[in-house]
Write a protein that holds these residues in place. Structure first.
Motif, PDB file in Angstrom:
ATOM      1  N   GLY A 639       0.823  -1.208   0.000  1.00  0.00           N
ATOM      2  CA  GLY A 639       0.000   0.000   0.000  1.00  0.00           C
ATOM      3  C   GLY A 639       0.851   1.251   0.000  1.00  0.00           C
ATOM      4  N   HIS A 640       1.902   1.266   0.799  1.00  0.00           N
ATOM      5  CA  HIS A 640       2.785   2.429   0.827  1.00  0.00           C
ATOM      6  C   HIS A 640       3.497   2.606  -0.506  1.00  0.00           C
ATOM      7  CE1 HIS A 640       2.268   3.652   4.969  1.00  0.00           C
ATOM      8  NE2 HIS A 640       2.457   2.418   5.401  1.00  0.00           N
ATOM      9  N   GLU A 641       3.933   1.487  -1.135  1.00  0.00           N
ATOM     10  CA  GLU A 641       4.623   1.588  -2.410  1.00  0.00           C
ATOM     11  C   GLU A 641       3.703   2.137  -3.497  1.00  0.00           C
ATOM     12  OE1 GLU A 641       7.751   1.208  -3.009  1.00  0.00           O
ATOM     13  OE2 GLU A 641       8.136   0.760  -0.907  1.00  0.00           O
ATOM     14  N   VAL A 642       2.416   1.833  -3.418  1.00  0.00           N
ATOM     15  CA  VAL A 642       1.457   2.357  -4.395  1.00  0.00           C
ATOM     16  C   VAL A 642       1.200   3.831  -4.133  1.00  0.00           C
ATOM     17  CG1 VAL A 642      -0.908   2.194  -5.225  1.00  0.00           C
ATOM     18  CG2 VAL A 642       0.403   0.127  -4.800  1.00  0.00           C
ATOM     19  N   ARG A 643       1.138   4.210  -2.845  1.00  0.00           N
ATOM     20  CA  ARG A 643       0.810   5.599  -2.502  1.00  0.00           C
ATOM     21  C   ARG A 643       1.891   6.563  -2.988  1.00  0.00           C
ATOM     22  NH1 ARG A 643      -0.724   6.960   3.580  1.00  0.00           N
ATOM     23  NH2 ARG A 643      -2.783   6.323   2.851  1.00  0.00           N
ATOM     24  N   ASN A 644       3.162   6.173  -2.918  1.00  0.00           N
ATOM     25  CA  ASN A 644       4.250   7.083  -3.288  1.00  0.00           C
ATOM     26  C   ASN A 644       4.152   7.532  -4.742  1.00  0.00           C
ATOM     27  OD1 ASN A 644       5.280   7.025  -0.717  1.00  0.00           O
ATOM     28  ND2 ASN A 644       6.715   5.359  -1.135  1.00  0.00           N
ATOM     29  N   PRO A 645       4.067   6.607  -5.754  1.00  0.00           N
ATOM     30  CA  PRO A 645       3.927   7.101  -7.135  1.00  0.00           C
ATOM     31  C   PRO A 645       2.623   7.858  -7.370  1.00  0.00           C
ATOM     32  CG  PRO A 645       3.704   4.699  -7.036  1.00  0.00           C
ATOM     33  CD  PRO A 645       4.203   5.143  -5.699  1.00  0.00           C
ATOM     34  N   MET A 646       1.546   7.517  -6.609  1.00  0.00           N
ATOM     35  CA  MET A 646       0.294   8.256  -6.766  1.00  0.00           C
ATOM     36  C   MET A 646       0.476   9.706  -6.339  1.00  0.00           C
ATOM     37  SD  MET A 646      -2.585   5.513  -5.537  1.00  0.00           S
ATOM     38  CE  MET A 646      -3.762   6.811  -5.368  1.00  0.00           C
ATOM     39  N   THR A 647       1.231   9.938  -5.277  1.00  0.00           N
ATOM     40  CA  THR A 647       1.493  11.303  -4.806  1.00  0.00           C
ATOM     41  C   THR A 647       2.252  12.084  -5.877  1.00  0.00           C
ATOM     42  OG1 THR A 647       1.606  10.487  -2.535  1.00  0.00           O
ATOM     43  CG2 THR A 647       2.536  12.661  -2.980  1.00  0.00           C
ATOM     44  N   THR A 648       3.239  11.422  -6.525  1.00  0.00           N
ATOM     45  CA  THR A 648       4.005  12.091  -7.579  1.00  0.00           C
ATOM     46  C   THR A 648       3.098  12.467  -8.754  1.00  0.00           C
ATOM     47  OG1 THR A 648       5.948  10.821  -6.941  1.00  0.00           O
ATOM     48  CG2 THR A 648       5.987  11.864  -9.115  1.00  0.00           C
ATOM     49  N   VAL A 649       2.250  11.526  -9.177  1.00  0.00           N
ATOM     50  CA  VAL A 649       1.338  11.789 -10.296  1.00  0.00           C
ATOM     51  C   VAL A 649       0.404  12.947  -9.965  1.00  0.00           C
ATOM     52  CG1 VAL A 649      -0.544  10.815 -11.669  1.00  0.00           C
ATOM     53  CG2 VAL A 649       1.458   9.433 -11.153  1.00  0.00           C
ATOM     54  N   ARG A 650      -0.119  12.978  -8.722  1.00  0.00           N
ATOM     55  CA  ARG A 650      -1.051  14.046  -8.336  1.00  0.00           C
ATOM     56  C   ARG A 650      -0.362  15.403  -8.359  1.00  0.00           C
ATOM     57  NH1 ARG A 650      -3.500  17.111  -4.494  1.00  0.00           N
ATOM     58  NH2 ARG A 650      -5.767  16.889  -4.277  1.00  0.00           N
ATOM     59  N   GLY A 651       0.910  15.433  -7.907  1.00  0.00           N
ATOM     60  CA  GLY A 651       1.641  16.693  -7.901  1.00  0.00           C
ATOM     61  C   GLY A 651       1.838  17.237  -9.296  1.00  0.00           C
ATOM     62  N   PHE A 652       2.214  16.359 -10.259  1.00  0.00           N
ATOM     63  CA  PHE A 652       2.427  16.825 -11.623  1.00  0.00           C
ATOM     64  C   PHE A 652       1.109  17.240 -12.277  1.00  0.00           C
ATOM     65  CE2 PHE A 652       6.582  14.786 -11.272  1.00  0.00           C
ATOM     66  CZ  PHE A 652       7.367  15.719 -11.928  1.00  0.00           C
ATOM     67  N   LEU A 653       0.012  16.560 -11.952  1.00  0.00           N
ATOM     68  CA  LEU A 653      -1.284  16.973 -12.491  1.00  0.00           C
ATOM     69  C   LEU A 653      -1.651  18.373 -12.009  1.00  0.00           C
ATOM     70  CD1 LEU A 653      -3.344  13.661 -12.216  1.00  0.00           C
ATOM     71  CD2 LEU A 653      -2.589  14.815 -14.290  1.00  0.00           C
ATOM     72  N   GLN A 654      -1.361  18.690 -10.754  1.00  0.00           N
ATOM     73  CA  GLN A 654      -1.628  20.028 -10.238  1.00  0.00           C
ATOM     74  C   GLN A 654      -0.775  21.077 -10.953  1.00  0.00           C
ATOM     75  OE1 GLN A 654      -0.982  19.274  -6.044  1.00  0.00           O
ATOM     76  NE2 GLN A 654      -3.174  19.324  -5.621  1.00  0.00           N
ATOM     77  N   LEU A 655       0.496  20.726 -11.240  1.00  0.00           N
ATOM     78  CA  LEU A 655       1.362  21.661 -11.960  1.00  0.00           C
ATOM     79  C   LEU A 655       0.826  21.927 -13.370  1.00  0.00           C
ATOM     80  CD1 LEU A 655       4.923  20.422 -10.954  1.00  0.00           C
ATOM     81  CD2 LEU A 655       3.799  22.529 -10.237  1.00  0.00           C
ATOM     82  N   LEU A 656       0.425  20.856 -14.073  1.00  0.00           N
ATOM     83  CA  LEU A 656      -0.111  21.023 -15.424  1.00  0.00           C
ATOM     84  C   LEU A 656      -1.428  21.802 -15.407  1.00  0.00           C
ATOM     85  CD1 LEU A 656       0.602  17.466 -16.874  1.00  0.00           C
ATOM     86  CD2 LEU A 656       1.839  19.581 -17.373  1.00  0.00           C
ATOM     87  N   ASP A 657      -2.220  21.633 -14.360  1.00  0.00           N
ATOM     88  CA  ASP A 657      -3.510  22.302 -14.266  1.00  0.00           C
ATOM     89  C   ASP A 657      -3.351  23.820 -14.201  1.00  0.00           C
ATOM     90  OD1 ASP A 657      -6.289  22.462 -13.986  1.00  0.00           O
ATOM     91  OD2 ASP A 657      -6.106  22.657 -11.826  1.00  0.00           O
ATOM     92  N   ARG A 658      -2.192  24.290 -13.707  1.00  0.00           N
ATOM     93  CA  ARG A 658      -1.974  25.729 -13.574  1.00  0.00           C
ATOM     94  C   ARG A 658      -1.471  26.376 -14.854  1.00  0.00           C
ATOM     95  NH1 ARG A 658       1.278  25.239  -7.829  1.00  0.00           N
ATOM     96  NH2 ARG A 658      -0.442  24.384  -6.596  1.00  0.00           N
ATOM     97  N   LYS A 659      -1.086  25.585 -15.861  1.00  0.00           N
ATOM     98  CA  LYS A 659      -0.561  26.132 -17.107  1.00  0.00           C
ATOM     99  C   LYS A 659      -1.717  26.609 -17.987  1.00  0.00           C
ATOM    100  CE  LYS A 659       3.689  23.445 -17.174  1.00  0.00           C
ATOM    101  NZ  LYS A 659       4.546  24.652 -17.103  1.00  0.00           N
ATOM    102  N   ILE A 660      -1.517  27.777 -18.605  1.00  0.00           N
ATOM    103  CA  ILE A 660      -2.585  28.409 -19.392  1.00  0.00           C
ATOM    104  C   ILE A 660      -2.927  27.549 -20.607  1.00  0.00           C
ATOM    105  CG2 ILE A 660      -3.160  30.453 -20.737  1.00  0.00           C
ATOM    106  CD1 ILE A 660      -1.333  32.060 -18.901  1.00  0.00           C
ATOM    107  N   GLU A 661      -1.891  26.964 -21.247  1.00  0.00           N
ATOM    108  CA  GLU A 661      -2.163  26.207 -22.471  1.00  0.00           C
ATOM    109  C   GLU A 661      -3.017  24.967 -22.231  1.00  0.00           C
ATOM    110  OE1 GLU A 661       0.692  26.952 -21.225  1.00  0.00           O
ATOM    111  OE2 GLU A 661       2.240  25.383 -21.366  1.00  0.00           O
TER     112      GLU A 661
END
Length: 846
Positions: A639-661
Motif C-alpha cells: 500500500g505504501h509503495e502504491v501511494r508514493n507514485p500516486m502522490t508524484t502523479v497528483r503533484g504533476f497533475l496540479q502543476l499542469l492544471d496551472r498552465k494556461i495552455e
C-alpha cells in the motif's frame, strides 16, 4: 498539437525535403559537369605543354640532322681542319642554336671534337664527364652510324635532364659510308622551362621521375602515371588544379614528370551557379509555401477550427439541444450535418436513459431488501435505504468509499474474495451463499446473499437478506437435539454398564476408538461403541468384515503399505496419522497405535485410535491465521509503495492544471485528481486494517486462560508423543486481550514442542515476582545457538524447514501492546521464555 500546426510542420518538412532533393540532384549533375569541363581543360593544357617540349626535341633533332648530313662535317671528322671550327663552332652558333653541347665521334667511337657551352653566361665549358661516362655505358647514341636516321630524346645526367639528338655523319647527299656520329645537347634547365612556358602560355614545372621532393603533389601523381596512363589531373587547392604528364627518356624508360597548373575559374563559376540555384529554390519554395498555407487556412483550417470550437462548446455545456453550423457543400459541411444528427440521437437517448434511470431508482429504493452495486476492486458504488438500515452507515459514508470486504467477518473473508473473483472473471461462483456481516456498531449478523453480474460490465448487484433471527432459532433446535442425544447416550451407557460392567470399564467406556482384528484374515473380532459412533456403522456391519470391505481406507494405499511394513518390522505401531472415511462419506483424522495380542488362543491385533479431527482443524486454522497476518504485513508495505507514485502523479497533475495552455483540459485534470484522492482514501483504509489494531482489554486471570487452553495443548503434546506439565501459582487479575494472549501462549508452546524430541516434557508456569506476573514456558530441547540468539523475534527469520519466521514476531508484538516484557534463557538442556506483566503499566492505566 493543433491541426494548423501539424499542417504547417508537414508542409514545411515536405517543402524542405523537396528543395534538398532538387539541390542534391542539381549539385550531382552540375558539379560533375563542371568537374569534367575543368578536367578536360587542364588535360588540354598538359597535352600542349608536352607537345611544346616534344617540338623542342624535334627542332633539336632537325638541327643535328642538318649538321650531320653536310659535306663540311663529313670532311671535318676525317681531317679535323681548323677552318671548320672557326667558321661553324663559334659561341654565336651555340647561342643561335641554343646548344649546351656538341660532340663529333668518329667511326671508331672516339670523340674527335667536343665543346660545351653555358648559355646563361655565354662562355665555353668543358664537356661533362658524366656525359662521356653515359656514352660509354649506353652506346645507343653512337651505334646509329650505320643508319641514315638520327635519334633524339631525353637523357638524365647528374647536372640535370638534357635534350639530346644523335645523327650519323653523312654527305649532303645522305650517302656514306658514315664517318661517325654527331651529337647535340641542350639542358632542360629553368631557363629552358621558362622559355617553353612563354611559348605555350602555361605555367610549367619539370621534375625527375625518381626525385619528387620539390613538389609534394607530384608524389601523389607519380603513383597514377604509367605507360597506359601517361596523363593525370588533380586539384591541389580550392583555387588551383594541376595536370601531370609522364615523359620517357631516349631509352623508353620513365624519366621526367611535366607539371602544369591553372586557376579553378570553371569550378568557382560552377559553385557560384549552385549558390544562385539554392537561393532561387528557397525563394520559390517560400513563396509557394506561403500561398498554399494561406489557401489552406481560408478553405479548410479556419472552417475546421470553427467546427471544433462549436463541438467543444456543446461538450462543455452538456446541452445536447445545441447544434453546429457550417456553410458550403464540401466534406466539412457534410460532417457538420452528421454531427447534428448524432446530437439529435444523443438527445433522444438521454431522455430515454433518464426515464429508465428514474424507473430503476424507484425499484432499487423500494424493493424492501438491502441492495448494493459493487464496482471495480470490490468498491461499493451504490446502496439503497435498506442497506443503510442494515449496516448503520449513511450512503455518503459507504458509496465509493468502502469495499464489500469491509463488512465481511474475518472467517468468511477468503471465501467471499474467491466468490467475487470467480463471479466477475469466470461467472462460475454460487449465486446464493451465506456469510457473517459486521454493521457500524460491530454487531455480527447472518446474511443470505443473492449475486448477479450486470451484463457487459464487471459490476455486481448484491441483495442481502438478514437471517440472524432464523439462525438463532435453528441453533436452539440443534442444542435441544444435542441434549436429547446426550440423554439417550447416558441411558445406553447405564444399561450397558449394568449388563457388562467389566467389559464396559475396559473396552466400551474408552473415549478412544478400539478395535480387535484377527491376524490371520484381518477381520474385525470386536469394536467398542466409540468406534461405531465415529465410523457410523452398526456392530453387525463391522464384525466379521475386513477394513477393505467397508471402504474405510480408500485412496490411502501408500499410507497403509507403509504402516504394515513398520508393524511387521517392530511388532507395534505408535502414533500413526490416518484418515478414515465414515459410512456417510465424512473424513475423520485419527492417531493410530497397534500391538500384537493373543485372544483365546488366536493371534490378534488390538488397534487404538484417537479422534484428532478437531485438533487438525484447529491446527489448520492457526496456520491460516499466521498466513493472514503475513498477508496483512505485506499489504501494508505494498500500500505504501502504491501511494508514493500516486502522490508524484497528483503533484504533476496540479502543476499542469496551472498552465494556461491546458485550460481547455482543466475539467479532465480535476477529474483525475479527484479519482487519485479517492484511490488514496481507499489505500488509507486498507493500511489501517493492516496496522496493529487496538487491544480489547478486559480484566482476566492468566491461569484461567491457561486452563481453558490446556486440552488443546495436551492434544498437541499427545499427537507429537510429548508431555505437558502446568504449575500455576496464585496470581492477580490482569488487563488482557484474550485472543492475543491465547495466540501468545499457543505460539510459545508450539515452538517448545518443535524444539523437543519425542518423550520430552514441556512445562508452563505462572507466578509473581517483584510485583510482576510471570508466564514461563520451559522446553527440554537442545537450546538456541549463540550465533542466532540476537535474531530471535526478527520477522521472517526461522531455523525450521517449513517455518514462516513470524511466530515469535507476533509474540513480541502482542507483548509490546500489553506493555509487558519478553526474554529467554537458553542452554544445552533447553530454553525458557519469560513474559513479565506489570499491573502498574497496563495499557489502560497508561
Amino acid at each position: 498539437m493543433t491541426l494548423r500546426k501539424k499542417t504547417i510542420i508537414i508542409f514545411g518538412i515536405t517543402l524542405i525535403c523537396l528543395i534538398i532533393i532538387l539541390f542534391i540532384i542539381s549539385k550531382c549533375i552540375l558539379s560533375a559537369s563542371f568537374a569534367n569541363l575543368e578536367k578536360q581543360s587542364i588535360t588540354v593544357n598538359v597535352e600542349r605543354a608536352r607537345d611544346a617540349l616534344l617540338n623542342n626535341i624535334d627542332t633539336l633533332n632537325r638541327q643535328a640532322g642538318d649538321w650531320a648530313q653536310w659535306n663540311d662535317t663529313y670532311e671535318f671528322v676525317n681531317d679535323l681542319n681548323e677552318e671548320y671550327i672557326k667558321m661553324n663552332l663559334t659561341n654565336n652558333t651555340f647561342i643561335a642554336l641554343k646548344l649546351n653541347l656538341i660532340l663529333y665521334i668518329n667511326s671508331s667511337g672516339r670523340i674527335v671534337y667536343g665543346k660545351g657551352f653555358d648559355l646563361e653566361n655565354e662562355n665555353e665549358t668543358p664537356v661533362p664527364d658524366s656525359l662521356v661516362d653515359h656514352l660509354n655505358n649506353y652506346d645507343f647514341l653512337f651505334n646509329n652510324k650505320n643508319q641514315k636516321d638520327g635519334a633524339a630524346g631525353i637523357i638524365l645526367l647528374p647536372e640535370g635532364p638534357m635534350l639530346i639528338a644523335s645523327w650519323p655523319i653523312l654527305t649532303s647527299e645522305r650517302s656514306g659510308p658514315a664517318r661517325g656520329v654527331l651529337i647535340m645537347g641542350r639542358y632542360l634547365d629553368s631557363s629552358e622551362i621558362n622559355r617553353l612556358s612563354e611559348t605555350a602560355h602555361l605555367s610549367l614545372a619539370v621534375c625527375q621521375f625518381n626525385d619528387v621532393r620539390i613538389f609534394p603533389d607530384i608524389q601523389t601523381a607519380s603513383s597514377f602515371l604509367s605507360e597506359e596512363s601517361p596523363a593525370f589531373v588533380q586539384p591541389v587547392s580550392p583555387d588551383s588544379i594541376a595536370g601531370y604528364a609522364l615523359l620517357n627518356d631516349i631509352y623508353g624508360s620513365p624519366a621526367l614528370i611535366l607539371r602544369t597548373d591553372m586557376s579553378r575559374e570553371i569550378y568557382k563559376q560552377g559553385r557560384t551557379s549552385m549558390q544562385y540555384l539554392i537561393l532561387s529554390l528557397l525563394l520559390i519554395g517560400l513563396v509557394f509555401g506561403v500561398v498554399t498555407l494561406l489557401l489552406l487556412e481560408k478553405v479548410v483550417l479556419c472552417r475546421l477550427a470553427r467546427l471544433s470550437a462549436n463541438v467543444l462548446d456543446i461538450s462543455t455545456s452538456g446541452d445536447l439541444a445545441c447544434r453546429v453550423s457550417m456553410t458550403g457543400g464540401d466534406e466539412l459541411s457534410t460532417l457538420a450535418g452528421q454531427i447534428n444528427q448524432m446530437l439529435s440521437s444523443l438527445e433522444r437517448s438521454q431522455y430515454k436513459l433518464q426515464e429508465s434511470e428514474d424507473n430503476y431508482r424507484t425499484i432499487f429504493e423500494n424493493t424492501g431488501t438491502a441492495i448494493l452495486i459493487i464496482g471495480e476492486k470490490k468498491v461499493i458504488s451504490l446502496v439503497n435505504t435498506e442497506f443503510e438500515k442494515l449496516s448503520g452507515y449513511t450512503k455518503e459514508e459507504v458509496e465509493n468509499k468502502k469495499k464489500i470486504t469491509d463488512f465481511v467477518a474475518k472467517d468468511d473473508l477468503d471465501r467471499i474474495n474467491d466468490y467475487y473473483n470467480r463471479r466477475v472473471y469466470k461467472n462460475i461462483a454460487p449465486r446464493n451463499y451465506e456469510f457473517q456481516f459486521f454493521d457500524k456498531q460491530e454487531n455480527i449478523k447472518d446474511i443470505y446473499t443473492t449475486v448477479a453480474v450486470i451484463p457487459r460490465t464487471n459490476k455486481i448487484v448484491v441483495a442481502l437478506l438478514d437471517i440472524t433471527d432464523r439462525k438463532r432459532v435453528e441453533e436452539r433446535y440443534r442444542n435441544l437435539a444435542k441434549k436429547l442425544r446426550n440423554l439417550a447416550k447416558r441411558l445406553r451407557e447405564v444399561d450397558l454398564y449394568q449388563s457388562e460392567e467389566r467389559f464396559q470399564k475396559i473396552f466400551h467406556n474408552s473415549p478412544d476408538l478400539i478395535a480387535i482384528l484377527r491376524a490371520e484374515d484381518n477381520r474385525f473380532v470386536e469394536v467398542n461403541q466409540r468406534f461405531l459412533d465415529v465410523v457410523e456403522y452398526s456392530r453387525e456391519e463391522v464384525l466379521g468384515h475386513k477394513p477393505e470391505d467397508l471402504d474405510f481406507l480408500s485412496g490411502q494405499d501408500n499410507v497403509i503399505e507403509s504402516a504394515i511394513i513398520e508393524f511387521k518390522e517392530k511388532g507395534e505401531l505408535q502414533n500413526f496419522d490416518l484418515k478414515v472415511k465414515t459410512k456417510s462419506g465424512k473424513t475423520v483424522n485419527l492417531l493410530l497405535s497397534a500391538e500384537r495380542i493373543n485372544l483365546n488362543g488366536e493371534n490378534c491385533r488390538i488397534v487404538m485410535m484417537k479422534d484428532i479431527t478437531k485438533e487438525k482443524k484447529m491446527e489448520a486454522e492457526m496456520a491460516r491465521l499466521d498466513r493472514l497476518n503475513l498477508i496483512g504485513e505485506m499489504a501494508a508495505g505494498i500500500g505504501h509503495e502504491v501511494r508514493n507514485p500516486m502522490t508524484t502523479v497528483r503533484g504533476f497533475l496540479q502543476l499542469l492544471d496551472r498552465k494556461i495552455e491546458y485550460d481547455k483540459h482543466k475539467e479532465y485534470f480535476n477529474l483525475m485528481i479527484s479519482e487519485l484522492d479517492r484511490a488514496n482514501s481507499i489505500i488509507t483504509e486498507f493500511l489501517s486494517m493492516a496496522k496493529d489494531k487496538p487491544v480489547d482489554l478486559k480484566s482476566q486471570n492468566l491461569n484461567q486462560l491457561l486452563q481453558t487452553l490446556f486440552p488443546l495443548i495436551q492434544a498437541d503434546a499427545m499427537n507429537s508423543d510429548k508431555y505437558i506439565e502446568m504449575e500455576l501459582a496464585e496470581i492477580p487479575d490482569l488487563l488482557l486481550d484474550e485472543k492475543e494472549v491465547r495466540q501468545l501462549i499457543l505460539n510459545l508452546v508450539h515452538n517448545g514442542y518443535q524444539a523437543m524430541s519425542n518423550g520430552k516434557t514441556l512445562k508452563i508456569k505462572t507466578y509473581t515476582e517483584d510485583g510482576e506476573v510471570v508466564l514461563a514456558v520451559e522446553d527440554q530441547g537442545c537450546g538456541i545457538p549463540n550465533d542466532i540468539a540476537d535474531k530471535i523475534g526478527t520477522p521472517f527469520f526461522t531455523t525450521k524447514d517449513h517455518g514462516t519466521g513470524l511466530g515469535l514476531s507476533v509474540c513480541y508484538s502482542i507483548v509490546a501492546r500489553h506493555n509487558a516484557k519478553i526474554f529467554f534463557k537458553t542452554s544445552s538442556t533447553g530454553t525458557t521464555f519469560f513474559v513479565r506483566f506489570d499491573p502498574a503499566l497496563s495499557p489502560l492505566q497508561k
